[in-house]
Motif scaffolding. Structure first.
Motif, short mmCIF file in Angstrom:
data_model
loop_
_atom_site.label_atom_id
_atom_site.label_comp_id
_atom_site.label_asym_id
_atom_site.label_seq_id
_atom_site.Cartn_x
_atom_site.Cartn_y
_atom_site.Cartn_z
N ALA A 1 57.01 11.40 47.87
CA ALA A 1 58.40 11.96 48.07
C ALA A 1 59.32 10.81 47.21
O ALA A 1 60.34 11.24 46.87
N PHE A 2 58.91 9.57 47.48
CA PHE A 2 59.97 8.39 47.09
C PHE A 2 60.11 8.38 45.45
O PHE A 2 61.09 8.19 45.06
N PHE B 1 65.66 8.13 51.56
CA PHE B 1 64.74 8.92 50.65
C PHE B 1 64.90 10.34 51.30
O PHE B 1 64.22 11.22 50.46
N TRP C 1 75.42 20.08 51.04
CA TRP C 1 74.44 19.17 50.66
C TRP C 1 74.94 17.87 50.30
O TRP C 1 74.37 16.67 50.53
N VAL C 2 75.56 17.69 49.13
CA VAL C 2 76.03 16.55 48.34
C VAL C 2 77.21 15.76 49.02
O VAL C 2 77.39 14.69 48.63
N THR D 1 65.41 12.77 41.48
CA THR D 1 66.60 13.55 41.93
C THR D 1 68.08 12.65 41.54
O THR D 1 68.85 13.10 41.33
N ARG D 2 67.72 11.25 41.77
CA ARG D 2 68.79 10.40 41.48
C ARG D 2 69.12 10.51 39.96
O ARG D 2 70.29 10.44 39.70
N LEU E 1 76.77 11.58 48.36
CA LEU E 1 75.43 11.51 48.00
C LEU E 1 75.31 10.31 47.06
O LEU E 1 74.17 9.74 46.98
N PRO F 1 59.30 2.51 45.27
CA PRO F 1 58.58 3.46 46.13
C PRO F 1 57.39 2.64 46.93
O PRO F 1 57.22 2.79 47.85
N ARG G 1 59.64 11.22 43.87
CA ARG G 1 60.80 12.24 43.53
C ARG G 1 62.04 11.98 43.90
O ARG G 1 63.07 12.39 42.70
N SER G 2 62.32 11.11 44.62
CA SER G 2 63.90 10.72 44.89
C SER G 2 64.29 9.97 43.64
O SER G 2 65.68 10.04 43.38
N ARG G 3 63.66 9.32 43.15
CA ARG G 3 63.95 8.70 41.86
C ARG G 3 64.52 9.56 40.80
O ARG G 3 65.34 9.30 40.13
N GLY H 1 68.15 5.15 47.73
CA GLY H 1 66.98 6.27 47.47
C GLY H 1 66.18 5.94 46.02
O GLY H 1 65.29 6.45 45.80
N MET I 1 67.50 12.25 49.81
CA MET I 1 67.39 12.80 48.21
C MET I 1 66.38 13.76 48.35
O MET I 1 66.33 14.80 47.41
N GLU I 2 65.28 13.62 49.25
CA GLU I 2 64.13 14.88 49.02
C GLU I 2 64.47 16.13 49.66
O GLU I 2 64.39 16.96 48.98
N THR J 1 72.25 6.89 46.61
CA THR J 1 71.17 6.89 45.65
C THR J 1 70.63 5.43 45.09
O THR J 1 69.51 5.33 44.84
#
Lengths: 278, 278
Positions: free
Chosen positions: A270-271, B192, A182-183, A277-278, B216, B227, A273-275, B223, B195-196, B220
């Motif tokens: 979604a965008f 994006f 994943w990463v 995750t960041r 990853l 938004p 949420r990606s902030r 990402g 990240m999702e 970021t």
């Protein structure tokens, strides 16, 4: 206790192997660091990454801990060439970025003395020229001890990485391979794919890559990584990569559906949420 | 000739609009720069981005060139609110990062006096606080003149961007939208999506994002972009984005097939090409 780890042999003295040697020599945790490599090791000695260089068979014979720091696909060959020379109680560990593949390859050869590990460090540059004694300071080293490993062997490898400055974390080989699919592996596959697709989009009239402003340019460091190393990672972590890549394509298709339907709320959620995750 | 562009009105004084104002005021190419915005413009005046602020109707009435520098989805509203106030020979241009959508929206309102443009500049930070007089130095500004534009109108907009330091390049709106779908919009969609997907992979036991080393982490920045702005870009450049995203997913599938088949040569060839694209 100074020198408590005995003789550490590093096979493959590049960025990772060289930095480990520098850190261990500075720590005083081992009595000596010996390097073995296909390439000449003058630069590694001049840099202080190893005390001395020996041919693999002699190095293996001297090892209390043998560290495999070559590309993943060469590790089994190194082990086969060392096997007859290793002391009975020598411990073998590695720095490879895939684990289940190596466990499947090396455990039949080494049995309970192979302790899999993966220090999470690196950089844009490779080779011993880029090695640094502090590369592993505050880095994480994943340890994937096997059920058959003796507690003393696991402790010696942990001790070595802590002496080099790393924090240890335990994962099974399977957990490790999915997390890093994943990463690390998927982001590289995604970037290579983007570079390839943009390259394919060029026509005689217009080459989009010429207009690479923000966006694409952020992918080019990843897309410019060592091709051989990444080929090997993708082929040796096949199952985890195929799984995460398919999940990723599904996500892209969900975005496409939202775009097709003019569903701005789904994109925005979604965008946002990606902030996080960041 | 000093002041030759007359009064330039900038609607939306953020990073792009503010930097344009600073560059134009420094160049002496216009007699004055007026700002109009929904937000207070005290900071823009203090920074020297505009000479003064006016309500949109008064600003529009004073404009020789009206520059739309708001988010793309607000531009048609701004034009509708300005239309009755504009002088007969005022020129309207924009800074939007999509072009066919804006041409379809604005040309019915403005006719031949709308000259579409897109300066390729930006940065991690937005807002007038991040504006700089040299943002467009050596940047490219894409001009998409329409067949109905008078040559004088195109020349005035070109002149303005050259005064701000940009190099001009001509593309049709369709060419523009496909090129930037590849080099800007798709990379953001891809980031994006990554990240999702990584966020979705988290379980109670393990969150892969915690191990985000190289790979990853390079995604970021992208990402973490605004938004709302990206939602608008994806929705307003829909057709080009759906086209390039599908082509990109096909490329990923080709990689997956190569991985499945153990075809290291195909991967290596593609990764080596990506170094060239880079």
């Amino acid at each position: 206790m100074s020198g408590r780890l005995g003789t550490v042999v590093i096979v493959g003295v590049g960025l990772i192997g060289g930095s480990l040697g520098m850190a261990l020599r500075a720590s005083g945790a081992c009595s000596q660091v010996i390097g073995a490599d296909q390439a000449p090791l003058d630069e590694a000695i001049a840099k202080g990454a190893i005390d001395r260089a020996l041919p693999l068979s002699d190095a293996a014979a001297a090892a209390d801990i043998l560290v495999l720091a070559t590309p993943v696909r060469r590790m089994a060959t190194v082990v086969r060439d060392s096997l007859l020379h290793l002391k009975k109680d020598a411990i073998v560990t590695d720095t490879g970025s895939v684990k289940t593949h190596l466990v499947a390859e090396l455990t039949p050869l080494l049995g309970d003395r192979y302790v899999p590990a993966h220090p999470i460090a690196g950089g844009e540059k490779s080779g011993v020229a880029a090695a640094r004694a502090d590369l592993f300071q505050n880095a994480t080293c994943i340890l994937s001890p096997l059920p058959e490993n003796a507690i003393g062997a696991v402790r010696a490898v942990s001790d070595m990485w802590e002496a080099a400055g790393a924090r240890l974390e335990i994962m099974t080989p399977e957990q490790h391979d999915e997390v890093f699919a994943w990463v690390s592996h998927l982001p590289h596959l995604v970037a290579f794919g983007l570079m390839e697709a943009v390259g394919d989009a060029a026509t005689d009239d217009c080459d989009p890559a010429e207009y690479s402003a923000g966006g694409l340019r952020d992918f080019t460091r990843v897309g410019g990584s060592n091709p051989e190393m990444w080929r090997d990672i993708f082929l040796t972590n096949r199952d985890a990569i195929l799984k995460v890549s398919a999940a990723y394509r599904d996500q892209l298709e969900r975005f496409e559906t939202a775009i097709k339907n003019g569903d701005g709320d789904a994109l925005l959620a979604a965008f946002a949420r990606s902030r996080i995750t960041r």
